[in-house]
Design an enzyme around this catalytic site. Structure first.
Site, PDB file in Angstrom:
ATOM      1  N   LYS A 203      35.440  22.442  -8.268  1.00  0.00           N
ATOM      2  CA  LYS A 203      36.337  23.173  -7.923  1.00  0.00           C
ATOM      3  C   LYS A 203      36.384  23.585  -6.561  1.00  0.00           C
ATOM      4  CE  LYS A 203      37.388  25.291 -12.586  1.00  0.00           C
ATOM      5  NZ  LYS A 203      37.419  26.672 -13.205  1.00  0.00           N
ATOM      6  N   HIS A 204      37.576  23.573  -5.730  1.00  0.00           N
ATOM      7  CA  HIS A 204      37.668  24.095  -4.488  1.00  0.00           C
ATOM      8  C   HIS A 204      36.902  25.538  -4.197  1.00  0.00           C
ATOM      9  CE1 HIS A 204      39.821  20.464  -3.423  1.00  0.00           C
ATOM     10  NE2 HIS A 204      40.868  20.752  -4.057  1.00  0.00           N
ATOM     11  N   GLN A 205      36.233  25.415  -2.993  1.00  0.00           N
ATOM     12  CA  GLN A 205      35.584  26.883  -2.756  1.00  0.00           C
ATOM     13  C   GLN A 205      36.594  27.846  -2.432  1.00  0.00           C
ATOM     14  OE1 GLN A 205      33.132  28.993  -3.084  1.00  0.00           O
ATOM     15  NE2 GLN A 205      31.509  27.435  -1.765  1.00  0.00           N
TER      16      GLN A 205
ATOM     17  N   ALA B 184      34.347  19.117  -4.617  1.00  0.00           N
ATOM     18  CA  ALA B 184      35.786  18.895  -4.728  1.00  0.00           C
ATOM     19  C   ALA B 184      36.409  19.051  -3.142  1.00  0.00           C
ATOM     20  CB  ALA B 184      36.439  20.082  -5.202  1.00  0.00           C
ATOM     21  N   ASP B 185      35.702  19.652  -2.347  1.00  0.00           N
ATOM     22  CA  ASP B 185      36.177  19.836  -0.814  1.00  0.00           C
ATOM     23  C   ASP B 185      35.684  18.648  -0.087  1.00  0.00           C
ATOM     24  OD1 ASP B 185      36.994  22.409  -1.306  1.00  0.00           O
ATOM     25  OD2 ASP B 185      34.897  23.255  -1.297  1.00  0.00           O
TER      26      ASP B 185
END
Length: 540
Positions: free
Chosen positions: A173-175, A183-184
């Site tokens: 998942k994005h930070q 994800a980033d």
């Protein structure tokens, strides 16, 4: 006096629990990394009835679940699948097995060939031969760098997987704000390789004698199509009625790609000249022959980055300190609750309006932010252009040092080190304490230099394995890389439809989420392979 309280705790990172007494004096402090789905008790006990002495102990009531086991089993399954495919490919390279299989699948055709004394069919003569994409692509050269499509496909497939949920793992998942997760990484890499492709494609078309005005028209048309498709994708309810347009989100992934592509492609078209096949140019410093002829582009990029720095750190944002790069909400001790993103958010609110940007940013989970913030906003697009321009530089290296593998890989390595050093200076090698932290939401310049450093290294490795040593064909990532726009648009449109998604029995299970997301992603890889075999490519 005994008291009992319950509540959830974070299992992503170790946490520090502090218990204060009635006089707000700390009586207990313990640092512990809780496991997922475990049940724990914190026992605070008074020692010898002394109000100054307490003991703190964590008691495990229910053992936590090893959430990494589903990833391990999924890895084993894919290893078995790829091993079977590689074994099949090896067998197909054996002429005896290939001819036997061809005879079983096409008995009449085989008999005809034998009777006409034409001999057994070769691999190249078979209907399903895997011809290189360059055979049917335009251009005078039949050579195509598979590493570029492989790089693009790798970034795209990871992007599809994390968009589908990534098995509900936090590192997919994005930070929430500063820092990086898997994800980033992928979107900047996609932007990076887009810049590389721009350099190669424009040089090829200019060598073929294409008019710059004609190419400008193609750039304008492609940018417009990308933007419109992006608006449609991120607004699935646009067809519900005229009122839905009041909340239309304008920024998005394809919209940013559109604007980035337009700026970088037009800039390259204005100053680029067709690079001859022998790539020999008379310049004062041959070691910089891929940089010095394009000094106007570098000046433009420096001016563009200066604009980003000035707007980010000098723009007066009402109610917020100048140069604020924080998440707002309860971050920074809740001193700036409505300042999420600082100047970046302010510009989007003023130019686009609050209802036309993303309403649920990743920061609202951890920092409990309440204002809208768009990670694909206007200000961040400036650094997206910088990212694509660095990819463009990688393309120039491939053009100017064609077939000089050692020189190409050396320069990729140098660029990676340079970008890494810049990142180290900007971030002071820390997550939150540097001058400009790495931040995907803001697309900070340190985020760009860090990801471009990774991008040069990754491109170097793929180039070495795929195009230099040819020990890897690029499969399976090569196939979606050849149809990237179609795969991205398709996965967004059909995200909530079977077989890409189904109702799960246990919504808390990593295993079921991971299986669903991997199956959906693998289906798109298979679809891209079928399209490749059918020679169907969606080009905008």
């Amino acid at each position: 006096m005994n008291s009992i309280g319950t509540g959830p705790v974070d299992s992503q990172h170790a946490v520090t629990l502090i218990v204060n007494g009635s006089n707000s004096k700390q009586i207990c402090r313990i640092h512990y990394h809780f496991g997922e789905f475990g049940n724990y008790s914190l026992m605070v006990k008074n020692l010898h009835n002394n109000i100054l002495q307490f003991s703190c102990n964590i008691i495990i009531n229910q053992n936590p679940f090893n959430s990494n086991l589903p990833i391990f089993f999924a890895f084993l399954i894919y290893v078995v699948i790829f091993s079977i495919l590689m074994l099949g490919q090896f067998c197909m390279n054996i002429e005896l097995i290939r001819n036997w299989l061809y005879k079983k699948m096409n008995p009449r055709e085989t008999d005809r060939l034998i009777n006409s004394e034409l001999g057994s069919p070769s691999r190249a003569d078979s209907i399903g031969s895997d011809l290189p994409a360059s055979v049917w692509s335009s251009g005078p050269s039949l050579h195509r760098l598979r590493s570029l499509d492989t790089f693009r496909g790798l970034a795209l497939i990871i992007m599809v997987f994390v968009n589908y949920g990534g098995g509900k793992y936090w590192f997919f998942k994005h930070q929430s704000w500063n820092g990086l997760t898997v994800a980033d990484l992928v979107f900047p890499w996609f932007v990076f390789i887009m810049g590389t492709s721009i350099s190669l494609s424009l040089s090829s078309m200019l060598r073929r004698g294409c008019s710059k005005w004609k190419l400008l028209g193609k750039i304008l048309w492609r940018s417009l199509l990308l933007f419109l498709i992006g608006v449609i994708i991120v607004n699935p309810n646009y067809c519900l009625g005229p009122l839905s347009w009041e909340n239309l989100r304008i920024p998005g992934v394809l919209q940013r790609l559109s604007c980035t592509y337009f700026v970088v492609a037009v800039l390259e078209l204005l100053f680029a000249k067709p690079v001859p096949d022998n790539s020999t140019l008379e310049i004062p410093c041959p070691a910089l022959r891929d940089i010095l002829p394009y000094w106007p582009q570098w000046l433009f990029m420096m001016a563009l980055e200066t604009v980003w720095l000035c707007l980010t750190f000098l723009l007066n944002v009402p109610g917020c300190p100048n140069g604020y790069l924080g998440p707002g909400g309860i971050g920074d001790f809740g001193n700036y609750p409505n300042c999420t993103g600082g100047a970046a958010a302010y510009i989007d609110h003023v130019l686009l309006g609050e209802k036309h940007i993303y309403q649920h940013p990743s920061s609202n989970v951890l920092y409990q932010t309440t204002v809208a913030f768009d990670p694909e906003g206007i200000l961040g697009t400036i650094n997206s252009v910088i990212m694509a321009f660095l990819g463009l530089q990688a393309g120039k290296i491939l053009l100017f040092y064609k077939d000089q593998h050692r020189q190409i890989m050396l320069r990729f390595c140098i660029w990676s080190v340079v970008m890494g050093v810049i990142s180290a200076v900007l971030t002071e090698c820390s997550k939150d304490e540097g001058f400009i932290p790495v931040n995907k939401n803001l697309w900070s310049i340190s985020y760009v230099t860090t990801l471009s450093s990774f991008g040069f290294v990754l491109l170097l490795l793929i180039y070495y394995l795929v195009d230099v040593k040819k020990v890897w064909s690029g499969s399976p990532f090569f196939f979606p890389g050849m149809n990237s726009i179609l795969i991205y648009v398709g996965h967004e449109i059909f995200e909530n439809y079977f077989p890409f998604k189904w109702k799960m029995q246990d919504a808390q299970s990593h295993s079921e989420h991971l299986a669903q997301n991997l199956i959906a992603t693998s289906l798109w890889v298979f679809i891209s392979y079928v399209l490749y075999r059918k020679r169907i490519f969606w080009k905008i």
